[in-house]
Write a protein that holds these residues in place. Structure first.
Motif, short mmCIF file in Angstrom:
data_model
loop_
_atom_site.label_atom_id
_atom_site.label_comp_id
_atom_site.label_asym_id
_atom_site.label_seq_id
_atom_site.Cartn_x
_atom_site.Cartn_y
_atom_site.Cartn_z
N TYR A 176 0.84 -1.20 0.00
CA TYR A 176 0.00 0.00 0.00
C TYR A 176 0.87 1.24 0.00
O TYR A 176 2.09 1.17 0.02
CB TYR A 176 -0.94 -0.02 1.22
CG TYR A 176 -2.28 0.59 0.95
CD1 TYR A 176 -3.22 -0.09 0.20
CD2 TYR A 176 -2.59 1.86 1.40
CE1 TYR A 176 -4.46 0.47 -0.08
CE2 TYR A 176 -3.82 2.43 1.14
CZ TYR A 176 -4.75 1.72 0.40
OH TYR A 176 -5.97 2.29 0.13
N LEU A 177 0.21 2.37 0.01
CA LEU A 177 0.88 3.66 -0.05
C LEU A 177 1.88 3.83 1.10
O LEU A 177 1.56 3.59 2.26
CB LEU A 177 -0.18 4.77 0.03
CG LEU A 177 0.32 6.20 0.08
CD1 LEU A 177 0.85 6.62 -1.28
CD2 LEU A 177 -0.82 7.14 0.50
N SER A 178 3.09 4.28 0.77
CA SER A 178 4.08 4.57 1.80
C SER A 178 3.65 5.80 2.60
O SER A 178 3.08 6.74 2.07
CB SER A 178 5.44 4.84 1.15
OG SER A 178 6.34 5.38 2.09
N LEU A 179 3.92 5.78 3.92
CA LEU A 179 3.61 6.91 4.78
C LEU A 179 4.87 7.62 5.27
O LEU A 179 4.80 8.47 6.15
CB LEU A 179 2.77 6.44 5.98
CG LEU A 179 1.38 5.90 5.63
CD1 LEU A 179 0.65 5.44 6.88
CD2 LEU A 179 0.56 6.93 4.89
N ASP A 180 6.00 7.26 4.68
CA ASP A 180 7.27 7.84 5.12
C ASP A 180 7.59 9.07 4.25
O ASP A 180 8.42 9.01 3.35
CB ASP A 180 8.38 6.79 5.00
CG ASP A 180 9.66 7.23 5.69
OD1 ASP A 180 9.63 8.27 6.37
OD2 ASP A 180 10.68 6.54 5.55
N GLY A 181 6.89 10.17 4.52
CA GLY A 181 7.11 11.37 3.72
C GLY A 181 6.12 12.46 4.05
O GLY A 181 5.32 12.35 4.98
N PRO A 182 6.11 13.54 3.25
CA PRO A 182 5.24 14.68 3.55
C PRO A 182 3.75 14.38 3.41
O PRO A 182 2.93 15.15 3.88
CB PRO A 182 5.69 15.74 2.54
CG PRO A 182 6.38 14.99 1.45
CD PRO A 182 6.99 13.80 2.11
N GLN A 183 3.39 13.26 2.75
CA GLN A 183 1.98 12.90 2.67
C GLN A 183 1.38 12.67 4.05
O GLN A 183 0.21 13.00 4.29
CB GLN A 183 1.78 11.66 1.78
CG GLN A 183 2.49 10.40 2.24
CD GLN A 183 3.89 10.27 1.68
OE1 GLN A 183 4.54 11.28 1.41
NE2 GLN A 183 4.35 9.06 1.50
N THR A 184 2.18 12.15 4.98
CA THR A 184 1.69 11.96 6.35
C THR A 184 1.51 13.31 7.04
O THR A 184 0.56 13.51 7.81
CB THR A 184 2.67 11.07 7.14
OG1 THR A 184 2.75 9.79 6.48
CG2 THR A 184 2.20 10.86 8.57
N LEU A 185 2.41 14.24 6.78
CA LEU A 185 2.28 15.59 7.33
C LEU A 185 0.98 16.23 6.84
O LEU A 185 0.27 16.90 7.61
CB LEU A 185 3.49 16.42 6.90
CG LEU A 185 3.86 17.67 7.70
CD1 LEU A 185 4.11 17.34 9.15
CD2 LEU A 185 5.07 18.35 7.09
N ALA A 186 0.65 16.02 5.57
CA ALA A 186 -0.59 16.56 5.02
C ALA A 186 -1.81 15.90 5.65
O ALA A 186 -2.83 16.56 5.92
CB ALA A 186 -0.61 16.37 3.50
N MET A 187 -1.73 14.60 5.90
CA MET A 187 -2.84 13.89 6.54
C MET A 187 -3.13 14.43 7.93
O MET A 187 -4.29 14.60 8.32
CB MET A 187 -2.51 12.39 6.63
CG MET A 187 -2.52 11.64 5.32
SD MET A 187 -2.11 9.91 5.59
CE MET A 187 -1.96 9.33 3.90
#
Length: 647
Positions: free
Chosen positions: A459-470
């Protein structure tokens, strides 16, 4: 030349540095002594004439770079700013213009006085300078940025200043419109004509055609919004033809047959994509037109379709999602979603400054929602597709991570804009936010946490700025109150996610929906996300408390600790009969579980201060297995940069 270059550069930098001071002094001209007024007028007037002369006569880059191939140009000896970007004269000119109408008019009037001329004549001279810069650029060999004139970015900076100055002069001196308006329209129609005609030039290669279209599109984007938005009104076939050509070229590029390495035409297509992004941003005033909404939806959907196709083929390389085409160094995936985010942020800022009224804001926000709503299924299809960064070849640039970041940032920005006009009851907004909350939950529940058995679904990686956006999105979504959480509960029930609670737990749909989201947050704290993201726990639950109160927060926290799938249901990594929050909550002993309830009750009832939320974070982290050492995640990132003016 050595002396002239140094003095001219210093003069331009000085004018740039003192632009704000000049503006303040012009605003307070009446209180200044007569001799100081005279000196100020001469300083500004001769300053404008000096920077005009430097732009005309001193090249930005005299010769090609003597450095290695990784650097495009030398800084030493160039007529560039300290940061190594743009002609100092162009920087000085745009700084003066951006200080406001009063200083802009003063610059023209004082320059005219110093030259014993009038404002119209000074503007005509500025127009001639721009024409000279554009001609010099066209006459240089393709790809060469040194020599006579300035670089394309500096020329566009000067173009922005000249066109803005022209609009200001016409507003102050209506009698000048007959002279200035045709000049500005001529500048604007020049790149339009290039876009319309370049496809018919048989002597050009595909790469050359795309290059010309890209440069012309960047030129259009340099004009003030009052010009750019005319292209997307759809009032005339001539003006709407230009964006149609650009959008068709961009969408057709996504359908290019797969190749192992990006060709020159694909690289130029990537730059065209960046130029269209700039044009869409410039056309929003304060929001997108109906044509702009449809164009943005089409571009987002085409990009999502290209991502899905590329992922399904499991290719070893990609010509599109490559470090030379679609990546953060050029423009990352999700760029057209970010258009909506930028527009919503602009609406919020203008509302705070009372620069637009609520009627304008409602219309602009409605178009933002229409854009996101129209492409949401395409985005969900990509972000719900099973893959991870580990599955992507090293030759790839993972597009899903930046697309997820862009989506969560855009929805977050729209929520903030709606909050400024107290408009959370919009049905489209509620549907969009609840579905995005469900996407957040789905992503988290598809991540296996520490000590859980079995293979993790890809699944989608969460190690990056996408987690910050979430994280930012969750804080904003909680501000919408319990109603949005009912929608979340209904969505999961509609997807046959059968949930069970502990006897005595609250079964109100809003609490259950909040419990599902909170359980996903517990799962994140158990190791599904990088440790730095867990530090945002206080902010997320504080937002829920502020919109729903103590009792609701306690009910959600308590329910989240007990929610589990029925014995006949699976979801993501969750096995039948297991808790959504993960391994640690599945194995809580009764005494520890009761202690968790007691502590959360005590914290929820405590006085509101920073300590309250820090204590809640400590309690939740303890229940989730404590601090995670050697997690393997990267350090906290910054957000992706979608700026593309220098691509």
């Amino acid at each position: 030349m050595g002396y002239t270059l140094a003095v001219s550069r210093l003069a331009a930098l000085a004018i740039s540095s003192y632009a704000s001071m000049f503006s303040s002094m012009v605003h307070s001209m009446q209180v200044l002594p007569a001799d100081m007024q005279h000196k100020l007028q001469r300083t500004i007037g001769f300053g404008v004439l000096a920077i005009s002369a430097s732009i005309t006569h001193i090249p930005e880059l005299v010769a090609a770079s003597s450095l290695n191939i990784s650097s495009r140009f030398d800084i030493r000896g160039a007529m560039r700013g300290p940061g190594g970007e743009d002609h100092c004269g162009c920087i000085a000119f745009i700084r003066l213009v951006r200080e406001g109408e009063q200083l802009s008019l003063a610059c023209m009037e004082y320059a005219a006085a110093c030259k014993n001329s009038d404002v119209r004549s000074i503007f005509v001279e500025l127009g001639k300078i721009y024409t000279y810069l554009h001609t010099a650029e066209v006459q240089r060999p393709p790809g060469q940025i040194h020599g006579e004139g300035v670089t394309p970015k500096s020329r566009r900076t000067f173009l922005t200043g000249v066109t803005s100055m022209g609009l200001i002069i016409m507003k102050r001196y209506p009698e000048t419109e007959s002279l200035i308006s045709p000049e500005l329209k001529g500048f604007f129609h020049q790149p339009m004509e290039t876009i319309v005609t370049c496809n018919n030039r048989a002597e050009l290669t595909d790469a050359q055609k795309l290059f010309l279209m890209c440069e012309a599109c960047f030129d259009l984007a340099a004009f003030p919004s009052i010009f750019c938005k005319e292209l997307f009104k759809g009032d005339s076939a001539e003006s709407s033809r230009v964006p149609q050509i650009l959008i068709e070229a961009c969408i057709s590029g996504y359908k290019h047959p797969p190749v192992d390495e990006p060709t020159d035409s694909i690289i130029q297509w990537g730059r065209l994509r960046a130029s269209i992004l700039s044009l869409l941003r410039s056309s929003a005033d304060p929001g997108l037109s109906a044509f702009g909404v449809e164009a943005t939806k089409a571009l987002i959907s085409a990009e999502c379709e290209a991502i899905s196709t590329t992922l399904q083929t499991k290719s070893e390389s990609s010509a599109f999602f490559h470090e030379l085409v679609i990546c953060e160094d050029v423009v990352a995936a999700g760029a057209f979603v970010v258009v909506v985010k930028d527009i919503a942020d602009g609406i919020t800022a203008k509302l705070k400054e009372s620069a637009i009224d609520t009627t304008q804001a409602h219309g602009a926000i409605a178009n933002c929602l229409a854009t996101l709503f129209g492409c949401k299924d395409s985005v969900y299809a990509v972000l719900g597709y099973g893959h991870s960064s580990s599955e992507i070849s090293r030759d790839w640039e993972d597009p899903c991570a930046s697309l997820a970041e862009a989506w969560f940032l855009a929805v977050d920005a729209v929520i903030q804009a709606c909050g400024q006009i107290q408009s959370f009851e919009n049905s489209a907004l509620k549907s969009l936010v609840s579905e995005t909350l469900a996407l957040f939950v789905r992503i988290l529940l598809s991540k296996r946490v520490e000590k859980e058995q079995g293979k993790e679904p890809i699944y989608l990686s969460l190690d990056g700025p996408q987690t910050l956006a979430m994280v930012g999105f969750i804080e904003s979504a909680f501000q919408m109150g319990p109603g949005i959480l009912i929608e979340v509960a209904n969505l999961f029930h509609a997807n046959n996610m059968l949930l069970q609670t502990r006897p005595g737990d609250v079964t109100d749909p809003s609490v259950v929906g909040g419990g599902v989201v909170a359980a996903a947050i517990y799962r994140a704290s158990s190791g599904a996300v990088p440790p730095w993201a867990v530090e945002y726990l206080p902010d997320m639950f504080k937002s829920l408390y502020e919109s729903c109160g103590n009792e609701f927060l306690f009910a959600v926290l308590n329910t989240a600790a007990d929610l589990k799938l029925s014995d006949s249901c699976t979801f993501g990594c969750i096995q039948p009969g297991k808790k959504l929050a993960g391994y640690y909550f599945d194995h809580l002993k009764p005494k520890i579980r009761d202690d968790f309830t007691a502590k959360t009750r005590e914290i929820c009832n405590a006085a509101i201060d920073g300590a309250k939320w820090r204590k809640l974070k400590v309690v939740i982290k303890a229940a989730c297995g404590g601090k995670k050492n050697a997690s393997g995640f990267s350090l906290k990132p910054g957000f992706t940069n979608w700026e593309c003016d220098r691509v």
